[in-house]
Design an enzyme around this catalytic site. Structure first.
Site, short mmCIF file in Angstrom:
data_model
loop_
_atom_site.label_atom_id
_atom_site.label_comp_id
_atom_site.label_asym_id
_atom_site.label_seq_id
_atom_site.Cartn_x
_atom_site.Cartn_y
_atom_site.Cartn_z
N LYS A 112 0.89 2.16 -8.49
CA LYS A 112 1.35 3.41 -7.89
C LYS A 112 2.09 4.28 -8.90
O LYS A 112 2.16 5.49 -8.76
CB LYS A 112 2.22 3.13 -6.67
CG LYS A 112 1.41 2.49 -5.57
CD LYS A 112 2.00 2.63 -4.20
CE LYS A 112 1.01 2.18 -3.13
NZ LYS A 112 0.60 0.77 -3.25
C1 PLP Z 1 -0.63 0.25 -2.72
C2 PLP Z 1 -1.20 -0.98 -3.33
C3 PLP Z 1 -2.55 -1.36 -3.10
C4 PLP Z 1 -3.48 -0.60 -2.20
O1 PLP Z 1 -3.82 0.66 -2.71
P1 PLP Z 1 -4.42 1.78 -1.76
O2 PLP Z 1 -4.55 2.99 -2.61
O3 PLP Z 1 -3.43 1.94 -0.66
O4 PLP Z 1 -5.72 1.28 -1.26
C5 PLP Z 1 -3.01 -2.51 -3.74
N1 PLP Z 1 -2.20 -3.25 -4.52
C6 PLP Z 1 -0.92 -2.91 -4.75
C7 PLP Z 1 -0.09 -3.80 -5.62
C8 PLP Z 1 -0.36 -1.76 -4.18
O5 PLP Z 1 0.93 -1.46 -4.40
#
Ligand code: PLP
Length: 460
Positions: A112
């Protein structure tokens, strides 16, 4: 480039307006009016360039004249300076025709950061130019809150308040939120659970008086700029693996469908992506949708991959818009069925198009632990549970495939140790996280108390 809503009934906006607005007024999500494309030669020319250079070239057509070339390059450089790896999102080969792309070298060790760090710099630049400030308020069960705090700490135009359930986030997650020293960062430990935090934030946004006075803003995963930033690493890895000379598939651990939708965006732009694999944990609404065409909500079962414990997959609406020939009323109808009846069935045409691009796989809790254990035995490296799901789902794909590593194993040490007996250590650059001083405010699960605290602490 102009931005339109997936529900076809909101004002058409510029990049900057869409970014600062987030959710469209008709309840839809913003998307570019058309998909800009890159020629084969332009894509080939990305090979060997820095992550920042690729980011600039891929995102430029979307921002239009929102920033000058020099301004936009500065924004990108500042965003990724906080990463612990020069390549930003490096690629590691893990088997014949199998690679892992590490997206976890940002300040909070999860992917993120790739989008959130850019959003922080975009917001700061745009708000300063407008002479405006905003108050970011969000609820978190762990990952999103720390990424937002890291992205906005120390910025002048923004105060950031993150509500998290007191005593119910992991120590690493809590410390990432409570140890930044900048005065615009506010970690609020709410005496309640995550749903209470989320309900409080929702209520603040629905109190228009409070919302306008405090200039509340949200940076959740429906923000178009977040999706756009994620398209970049598909380009850097595909060209490193000889695209456009050959097609590459991607296996993507998925919750809100943001990351895998970014892969779809890269493909629409001309990147030769073969299959996009939607890899889910036991909360498998998206896997069931790909397999059956029925999109049906069920209860969320907590798992060892908590960032994918989701049943309302907001960004899927963006794909629906394309699956239904970009007809807002059709999307509006499906979203109404989802909220009225808890689900909808895709038309045959939409289901066929979905399966033209996407495959899917689902892993239950025991299988995830098994994947972590097998991988550790085979390679000597440990995977976080989310990443393990992506690596597992890549196995069934034929041809070259990249699994996206969405978090560092040290972010989920308990689950990883239980699975394979190794306790992953934090990277050296944040090894002192457990010694840093913490700063947070404990507040009752009471809307007026929370609002009062935000009103008196924000600089707005
Ligand atoms: C948010 C997240 C996901 C999922 O990503 P999306 O864009 O919501 O599909 C997968 N792995 C981790 C570690 C995350 O923080």
């Amino acid at each position: 480039m102009r931005y339109i809503s997936t529900r076809g009934d909101a004002p058409v906006l510029s990049f900057e307006e869409a970014m600062l607005t987030g959710l469209a007024r008709d309840g839809g999500l913003y998307l570019p009016e058309t998909w800009p494309t890159m020629s084969e030669a332009e894509i080939a020319d990305l090979a060997g360039k820095s992550f920042e250079e690729v980011a600039f070239r891929v995102m430029k057509p979307y921002i239009g004249d929102a920033f000058t070339e020099e301004e936009f390059r500065g924004i990108i450089d500042r965003a990724y300076a906080s990463f612990g790896h020069d390549l930003r999102c490096p690629l590691v080969q893990v088997g014949p025709e199998r690679w892992v792309q590490e997206l976890h070298h940002g300040p909070t060790l999860a992917f993120k950061d790739v989008a959130m760090q850019l959003i922080g710099q975009l917001f700061e630049f745009a708000l300063k130019r407008r002479g405006e400030r905003v108050t970011i308020v969000g609820a978190t069960s762990g990952d999103t809150g720390s990424a937002a705090i890291e992205a906005f700490r120390g910025l002048e135009a923004v105060d950031v308040f993150i509500l998290y359930p007191h005593g119910r986030v992991s120590e690493v997650q809590r410390r990432q939120m409570t140890t930044p020293t900048e005065s615009n960062v506010h970690a609020l430990a709410v005496e309640g659970d995550f749903d209470d935090c989320q309900a409080a934030v929702k209520a603040m946004f629905n109190d228009f008086d409070f919302r306008d006075r405090m200039k509340l803003a949200a940076v959740n995963s429906i923000n178009w700029a977040r999706v756009l930033a994620q398209a970049v690493y598909y380009f850097t890895s595909a060209v490193a693996l000889d695209a456009p000379g050959r097609k590459i598939s991607y296996s993507v651990p998925t919750g809100n469908f943001g990351d895998v939708f970014a892969g779809y965006v890269a493909k629409r732009m001309g990147l030769p992506i073969d299959r996009l694999v939607v890899a889910t944990n036991q909360n498998d609404i998206l896997h069931r949708t790909v397999q059956t065409g029925a999109h049906e909500k069920r209860g969320v079962e907590p798992s060892t991959s908590p960032s994918m414990d989701i049943q309302v997959s907001s960004n899927f609406e963006r794909l629906l818009f394309d699956l239904y020939d970009r007809e807002g009323p059709a999307v509006q109808q499906l979203m109404k069925e989802l909220s009225d009846n808890g689900g909808f069935a895709l038309s045959q045409g939409a289901k066929d198009r979905l399966c033209d691009e996407f495959d899917s796989a689902r892993y239950g809790e025991d299988e995830v632990a098994g994947l972590i254990k097998t991988y550790a035995a085979k390679t000597g490296h440990v995977l976080c549970p989310h990443t393990a799901i992506g690596v597992g789902a890549a196995e069934a794909v034929s041809g070259p495939v990249v699994a996206l590593a969405t978090a560092h194993a040290a972010k989920f040490p308990d689950a990883v140790e239980a699975a394979c007996g190794q306790r992953p250590a934090l990277p050296a650059r944040m090894a002192d996280l457990y010694e840093r001083d913490e700063r947070f405010t404990v507040l009752p699960n009471d809307l007026d108390a929370l609002k009062g605290h935000i009103r008196k602490s924000a600089r707005t």
